[in-house]
Design a protein around this motif. Structure first.
Motif, PDB file in Angstrom:
ATOM      1  N   UNK A 208     -21.692   4.853  -1.342  1.00  0.00           N
ATOM      2  CA  UNK A 208     -22.416   4.393  -0.155  1.00  0.00           C
ATOM      3  C   UNK A 208     -22.334   2.874  -0.030  1.00  0.00           C
ATOM      4  N   UNK A 209     -22.372   2.189  -1.162  1.00  0.00           N
ATOM      5  CA  UNK A 209     -22.243   0.727  -1.150  1.00  0.00           C
ATOM      6  C   UNK A 209     -20.857   0.325  -0.649  1.00  0.00           C
ATOM      7  N   UNK A 210     -19.841   1.049  -1.087  1.00  0.00           N
ATOM      8  CA  UNK A 210     -18.478   0.752  -0.629  1.00  0.00           C
ATOM      9  C   UNK A 210     -18.353   0.924   0.883  1.00  0.00           C
ATOM     10  N   UNK A 211     -18.998   1.952   1.429  1.00  0.00           N
ATOM     11  CA  UNK A 211     -18.931   2.171   2.875  1.00  0.00           C
ATOM     12  C   UNK A 211     -19.697   1.102   3.641  1.00  0.00           C
ATOM     13  N   UNK A 212     -20.758   0.590   3.015  1.00  0.00           N
ATOM     14  CA  UNK A 212     -21.558  -0.439   3.659  1.00  0.00           C
ATOM     15  C   UNK A 212     -20.847  -1.791   3.643  1.00  0.00           C
ATOM     16  N   UNK A 213     -20.034  -2.033   2.601  1.00  0.00           N
ATOM     17  CA  UNK A 213     -19.350  -3.322   2.445  1.00  0.00           C
ATOM     18  C   UNK A 213     -17.842  -3.109   2.277  1.00  0.00           C
ATOM     19  N   UNK A 214     -17.163  -2.659   3.330  1.00  0.00           N
ATOM     20  CA  UNK A 214     -15.731  -2.349   3.202  1.00  0.00           C
ATOM     21  C   UNK A 214     -14.847  -3.562   2.935  1.00  0.00           C
ATOM     22  N   UNK A 215     -15.334  -4.770   3.212  1.00  0.00           N
ATOM     23  CA  UNK A 215     -14.508  -5.970   3.019  1.00  0.00           C
ATOM     24  C   UNK A 215     -14.803  -6.679   1.704  1.00  0.00           C
ATOM     25  N   UNK A 216     -15.758  -6.173   0.936  1.00  0.00           N
ATOM     26  CA  UNK A 216     -16.108  -6.817  -0.330  1.00  0.00           C
ATOM     27  C   UNK A 216     -15.508  -6.050  -1.508  1.00  0.00           C
ATOM     28  N   UNK A 217     -15.375  -6.727  -2.621  1.00  0.00           N
ATOM     29  CA  UNK A 217     -14.935  -6.084  -3.849  1.00  0.00           C
ATOM     30  C   UNK A 217     -16.142  -5.384  -4.477  1.00  0.00           C
ATOM     31  N   UNK A 218     -16.081  -4.066  -4.591  1.00  0.00           N
ATOM     32  CA  UNK A 218     -17.180  -3.288  -5.168  1.00  0.00           C
ATOM     33  C   UNK A 218     -16.720  -2.668  -6.478  1.00  0.00           C
ATOM     34  N   UNK A 219     -17.425  -2.997  -7.555  1.00  0.00           N
ATOM     35  CA  UNK A 219     -17.075  -2.494  -8.883  1.00  0.00           C
ATOM     36  C   UNK A 219     -18.129  -1.490  -9.362  1.00  0.00           C
ATOM     37  N   UNK A 220     -17.661  -0.394  -9.914  1.00  0.00           N
ATOM     38  CA  UNK A 220     -18.541   0.669 -10.404  1.00  0.00           C
ATOM     39  C   UNK A 220     -18.614   0.637 -11.918  1.00  0.00           C
TER      40      UNK A 220
ATOM     41  N   UNK B 260     -27.577  -5.305   3.414  1.00  0.00           N
ATOM     42  CA  UNK B 260     -26.609  -6.154   4.121  1.00  0.00           C
ATOM     43  C   UNK B 260     -27.045  -7.612   4.098  1.00  0.00           C
ATOM     44  N   UNK B 261     -28.332  -7.844   4.302  1.00  0.00           N
ATOM     45  CA  UNK B 261     -28.839  -9.214   4.286  1.00  0.00           C
ATOM     46  C   UNK B 261     -28.746  -9.825   2.891  1.00  0.00           C
ATOM     47  N   UNK B 262     -29.075  -9.030   1.873  1.00  0.00           N
ATOM     48  CA  UNK B 262     -29.115  -9.556   0.501  1.00  0.00           C
ATOM     49  C   UNK B 262     -27.720  -9.854  -0.038  1.00  0.00           C
ATOM     50  N   UNK B 263     -26.759  -8.996   0.307  1.00  0.00           N
ATOM     51  CA  UNK B 263     -25.420  -9.100  -0.289  1.00  0.00           C
ATOM     52  C   UNK B 263     -24.479  -9.950   0.561  1.00  0.00           C
ATOM     53  N   UNK B 264     -24.907 -10.330   1.750  1.00  0.00           N
ATOM     54  CA  UNK B 264     -24.027 -10.961   2.740  1.00  0.00           C
ATOM     55  C   UNK B 264     -23.159 -12.084   2.190  1.00  0.00           C
ATOM     56  N   UNK B 265     -23.723 -12.972   1.388  1.00  0.00           N
ATOM     57  CA  UNK B 265     -23.002 -14.162   0.948  1.00  0.00           C
ATOM     58  C   UNK B 265     -22.283 -13.984  -0.385  1.00  0.00           C
ATOM     59  N   UNK B 266     -22.177 -12.761  -0.859  1.00  0.00           N
ATOM     60  CA  UNK B 266     -21.520 -12.483  -2.138  1.00  0.00           C
ATOM     61  C   UNK B 266     -20.166 -11.827  -1.887  1.00  0.00           C
ATOM     62  N   UNK B 267     -19.181 -12.201  -2.684  1.00  0.00           N
ATOM     63  CA  UNK B 267     -17.843 -11.622  -2.547  1.00  0.00           C
ATOM     64  C   UNK B 267     -17.698 -10.320  -3.317  1.00  0.00           C
ATOM     65  N   UNK B 268     -18.504 -10.164  -4.369  1.00  0.00           N
ATOM     66  CA  UNK B 268     -18.360  -9.017  -5.268  1.00  0.00           C
ATOM     67  C   UNK B 268     -19.705  -8.321  -5.433  1.00  0.00           C
ATOM     68  N   UNK B 269     -19.682  -6.975  -5.496  1.00  0.00           N
ATOM     69  CA  UNK B 269     -20.876  -6.176  -5.740  1.00  0.00           C
ATOM     70  C   UNK B 269     -20.602  -5.270  -6.933  1.00  0.00           C
ATOM     71  N   UNK B 270     -21.538  -5.242  -7.883  1.00  0.00           N
ATOM     72  CA  UNK B 270     -21.427  -4.387  -9.073  1.00  0.00           C
ATOM     73  C   UNK B 270     -22.547  -3.358  -9.031  1.00  0.00           C
TER      74      UNK B 270
END
Length: 369
Positions: free
Chosen positions: A338-350, A316-326
């Motif tokens: 699990x990443x999607x559940x942790x960051x429900x408001x961010x765009x998560x790409x698999x 959560x601390x590391x990804x906080x300032x990013x809009x997208x997670x890959x």
């Protein structure tokens, strides 16, 4: 000194360095190299190595060895892990420290026994009854196979729990050149053996406390009990006793994020995309990040080494300032959930691949655009 060595050899050497003096396993591709190395070298270190008649027996042998004070390890792949399940619950309930190396391959069943994959990520989390988390470390390269094997033993000894070292076929079976002088060897930790008369085998004050270890066969009479039990190891049915005993098993793990969380965080200030990776795919992701920065693009990377319990706060601390997670992984998308559940408001790409071929830099690059 540099050596052309396999992950199986490094894991075996690290286990011996950590003080492992008992190994039992059953041959299964691609974990058999660990079995062969342990059977070869344990006798020279005053240890015992056994080939069980199957995976169930091998786990049982390890649990018996741990109960009398030995440091034990076993190794298997996905189908063997399925057979380990009941005895893993035994280890959790009886609070027995044990290292289990899981060498993932293409599956299910015999699948592609000699083909690389990472399909057992969720199996390692949910493969036992009761839903209790087993600490799981995941190396990305050969050097980390060495250091994290020792760390797995240290965690098992500190917390009186089974610990997974989640590897894969390519890491364990393939060979690479390693600088032996540069290998990291963590300080060795061993469990506290208590022989004080009157000590109870499952005694603790706070629910998160780890009981001192009372080995079978010592001066103090003790019990190993895998049913609900009180501090004395005797069968318990009283709701208040059972409630505390089962919460204790969870809290001694879940409250120690400072001890368990392991991540490499490489953040690029101003980047809108962060790659979250684990295992050998993280090496590919690191190359993508380096190439992007050379081209003037901002890109961040978090390499997760402690898959379970999930390092929620650190992520959560590391990804906080990013809009997208890959999230790249060699399965059909397991950790990404699990990443999607942790960051429900961010765009998560698999980014996934299951055909036996490695995820390429181009696949990750395209997901980051």
């Amino acid at each position: 000194m540099r050596e052309f060595v396999s992950g199986a050899e490094l894991i075996a050497r690290a286990a011996l360095t950590a003080g492992c003096d008992f190994f039992a396993g059953y041959p299964i591709t691609p974990a058999s190299g660990i079995l062969a190395n342990m059977l070869t070298h344990l006798p020279n270190h005053k240890g015992v190595g056994l080939e069980g008649e199957d995976e169930i027996a091998s786990m049982g042998l390890c649990l018996g060895a741990v109960s009398v004070g030995r440091k034990a390890m076993t190794a298997t792949s996905g189908p063997g892990l399925a057979l380990y399940s009941e005895n893993l619950g035994f280890a959790i309930m009886a609070e027995l420290p044990l290292v289990i190396v899981v060498v993932q391959r293409q599956g299910p069943s015999t699948g592609g026994a000699t083909t690389n994959a990472e399909g057992d990520v969720m199996f390692a989390r949910w493969g036992t009854a009761g839903g209790y988390v087993i600490p799981t470390l995941c190396p990305t390269d050969l050097a980390e196979c060495h250091s994290m094997t020792i760390e797995a033993f240290n965690l098992a000894e500190r917390l009186r729990t089974p610990v997974f070292l989640l590897t894969c076929k390519d890491l364990v079976s393939n060979r690479g050149t390693v600088d032996l002088d540069a290998l990291v060897t963590p300080e060795i930790v061993s469990r506290v053996h208590c022989q004080k008369p009157g000590t109870l085998p499952y005694e603790y004050d706070e629910l998160a406390d780890v009981p001192p270890f009372v080995p079978i066969g010592g001066e103090v009479l003790t019990r190993v009990n895998t049913s609900n039990h009180g501090h004395n190891g005797l069968l318990a049915k009283a709701p208040e006793v059972v409630d505390k005993a089962l919460k204790h098993l969870a809290q001694k793990i879940e409250t120690r994020s400072d001890l368990l969380e392991r991540m490499d965080v490489d953040l690029d200030e101003g980047a809108d995309t962060c790659i979250v990776a684990y295992g050998p795919v993280a090496k590919t992701a690191k190359g993508v990040v380096q190439q992007a920065r050379r081209a003037g693009r901002k890109l961040s990377l978090v390499t997760v080494h402690s898959l379970w319990p999930m390092p929620r706060k650190g992520l959560a601390d590391a990804v906080a300032d990013h809009a997208r997670v890959v999230v790249p992984e060699l399965n059909q998308g397991q950790y990404v959930r699990e990443v999607e559940r942790l960051f429900p408001t961010k765009e998560v790409r698999s980014v996934t691949r299951i055909d036996g071929v490695q995820i390429t830099p181009v696949m990750i690059e395209e997901a980051c655009r």
